[in-house]
Design a protein around this motif. Structure first.
Motif, PDB file in Angstrom:
ATOM      1  N   ALA A  21     -19.598  41.182  28.257  1.00  0.00           N
ATOM      2  CA  ALA A  21     -19.867  42.022  29.500  1.00  0.00           C
ATOM      3  C   ALA A  21     -19.762  43.552  29.168  1.00  0.00           C
ATOM      4  CB  ALA A  21     -19.352  41.787  30.720  1.00  0.00           C
ATOM      5  N   ILE A  22     -18.517  43.923  28.453  1.00  0.00           N
ATOM      6  CA  ILE A  22     -18.670  45.434  28.366  1.00  0.00           C
ATOM      7  C   ILE A  22     -19.612  45.716  27.170  1.00  0.00           C
ATOM      8  CG2 ILE A  22     -16.914  46.957  27.037  1.00  0.00           C
ATOM      9  CD1 ILE A  22     -14.536  45.239  28.406  1.00  0.00           C
ATOM     10  N   GLU A  41     -26.498  49.051  28.265  1.00  0.00           N
ATOM     11  CA  GLU A  41     -27.236  49.519  29.254  1.00  0.00           C
ATOM     12  C   GLU A  41     -26.990  51.203  29.319  1.00  0.00           C
ATOM     13  OE1 GLU A  41     -29.180  47.789  31.771  1.00  0.00           O
ATOM     14  OE2 GLU A  41     -29.239  46.476  29.887  1.00  0.00           O
ATOM     15  N   ALA A  93     -19.924  53.712  37.410  1.00  0.00           N
ATOM     16  CA  ALA A  93     -19.646  53.013  35.932  1.00  0.00           C
ATOM     17  C   ALA A  93     -18.361  53.385  35.607  1.00  0.00           C
ATOM     18  CB  ALA A  93     -20.766  53.570  34.992  1.00  0.00           C
ATOM     19  N   VAL A 107     -28.594  53.301  33.491  1.00  0.00           N
ATOM     20  CA  VAL A 107     -27.314  53.318  34.709  1.00  0.00           C
ATOM     21  C   VAL A 107     -27.550  54.624  35.270  1.00  0.00           C
ATOM     22  CG1 VAL A 107     -24.803  53.625  34.838  1.00  0.00           C
ATOM     23  CG2 VAL A 107     -25.681  52.097  32.965  1.00  0.00           C
ATOM     24  N   TRP A 146     -14.140  52.530  24.299  1.00  0.00           N
ATOM     25  CA  TRP A 146     -15.404  52.902  24.817  1.00  0.00           C
ATOM     26  C   TRP A 146     -15.471  54.350  25.527  1.00  0.00           C
ATOM     27  CZ3 TRP A 146     -17.325  49.798  29.699  1.00  0.00           C
ATOM     28  CH2 TRP A 146     -18.989  50.156  30.306  1.00  0.00           C
ATOM     29  N   SER A 157     -22.526  44.685  26.793  1.00  0.00           N
ATOM     30  CA  SER A 157     -23.788  44.638  27.622  1.00  0.00           C
ATOM     31  C   SER A 157     -23.983  46.052  28.631  1.00  0.00           C
ATOM     32  CB  SER A 157     -24.067  43.468  28.633  1.00  0.00           C
ATOM     33  OG  SER A 157     -24.196  42.484  27.769  1.00  0.00           O
ATOM     34  N   CYS A 158     -22.918  46.197  29.029  1.00  0.00           N
ATOM     35  CA  CYS A 158     -22.660  47.584  29.864  1.00  0.00           C
ATOM     36  C   CYS A 158     -22.844  49.048  29.028  1.00  0.00           C
ATOM     37  CB  CYS A 158     -21.117  47.756  30.586  1.00  0.00           C
ATOM     38  SG  CYS A 158     -21.228  46.402  31.827  1.00  0.00           S
ATOM     39  N   LYS A 159     -22.270  48.816  27.542  1.00  0.00           N
ATOM     40  CA  LYS A 159     -22.574  49.692  26.643  1.00  0.00           C
ATOM     41  C   LYS A 159     -23.965  50.087  26.313  1.00  0.00           C
ATOM     42  CE  LYS A 159     -18.104  49.626  24.494  1.00  0.00           C
ATOM     43  NZ  LYS A 159     -17.351  49.054  23.191  1.00  0.00           N
TER      44      LYS A 159
END
Length: 175
Positions: free
Chosen positions: A117-118, A124, A136, A130, A173, A120-122
């Motif tokens: 999930a992390i 995005e 975020a 975003v 991150w 995927s967020c990166k």
């Protein structure tokens, strides 16, 4: 020497690749996951992006075609409880588990899911999808605090910390 691959077009206009389609049809889900991960990890940087784009297109198509899952009330209740625990920074606070038991195995799966999930967020963020960077950052900070609280709790009873991958993913991150 492997047999040559024959490229054909399926009725939906998607190219079909002889032996590849046979592999996909007959491989286990675990094999397909491993193959996909290895391909994406070893491929060019554009490959992961192309894969994500193709996945989005496919998932939109299947949703529009009416192929989707419906959650049960049991799943809804379980997710609400888990989210409450995560939101309170208490995902594993107060729990004890053995190093090799079913709980340790499940926590390893959760750790992998959080790490994915992390990632995927990166992606995005990097893709400019975003809208609210402040929200975020707040979410990432809350996750970091929860992971650190879990680490402190596990250290207090001498257990094995279950969220190493997640902690590493969050720690490196930068955005």
């Amino acid at each position: 020497m492997p047999a040559p691959q024959i490229v054909a077009h399926s009725p939906d206009g998607i190219k079909a690749f002889g032996h590849v389609d046979t592999l996909i049809a007959n491989a286990t889900i675990e094999d397909l996951r491993a193959i996909t991960r290895n391909l994406l990890a070893s491929g060019s940087p554009g490959l992961a992006s192309a894969f994500t784009d193709a996945a989005r297109i496919r998932l939109r198509q299947t949703k529009l075609d009416g192929i989707h899952a419906a959650p049960s009330s049991s799943l809804d209740n379980t997710l609400a409880r888990i989210r409450s625990l995560y939101g309170a920074g208490m995902a594993t606070i107060g729990l004890r588990w053995g190093r090799d038991g079913s709980m340790a195995a499940m926590l390893a799966v959760i750790d992998t899911d959080i790490s994915q999930a992390i990632q995927s967020c990166k992606e995005e963020l990097e893709g400019g999808r975003v809208n609210d960077l402040t929200a975020a950052r707040d979410a990432v900070n809350k996750l970091w605090v929860s992971v650190q609280e879990s680490l402190a709790d596990v250290k207090s009873w001498g257990g094995e910390f279950p969220f190493e991958r997640a902690a590493s993913s969050i720690e490196f991150w930068k955005f």
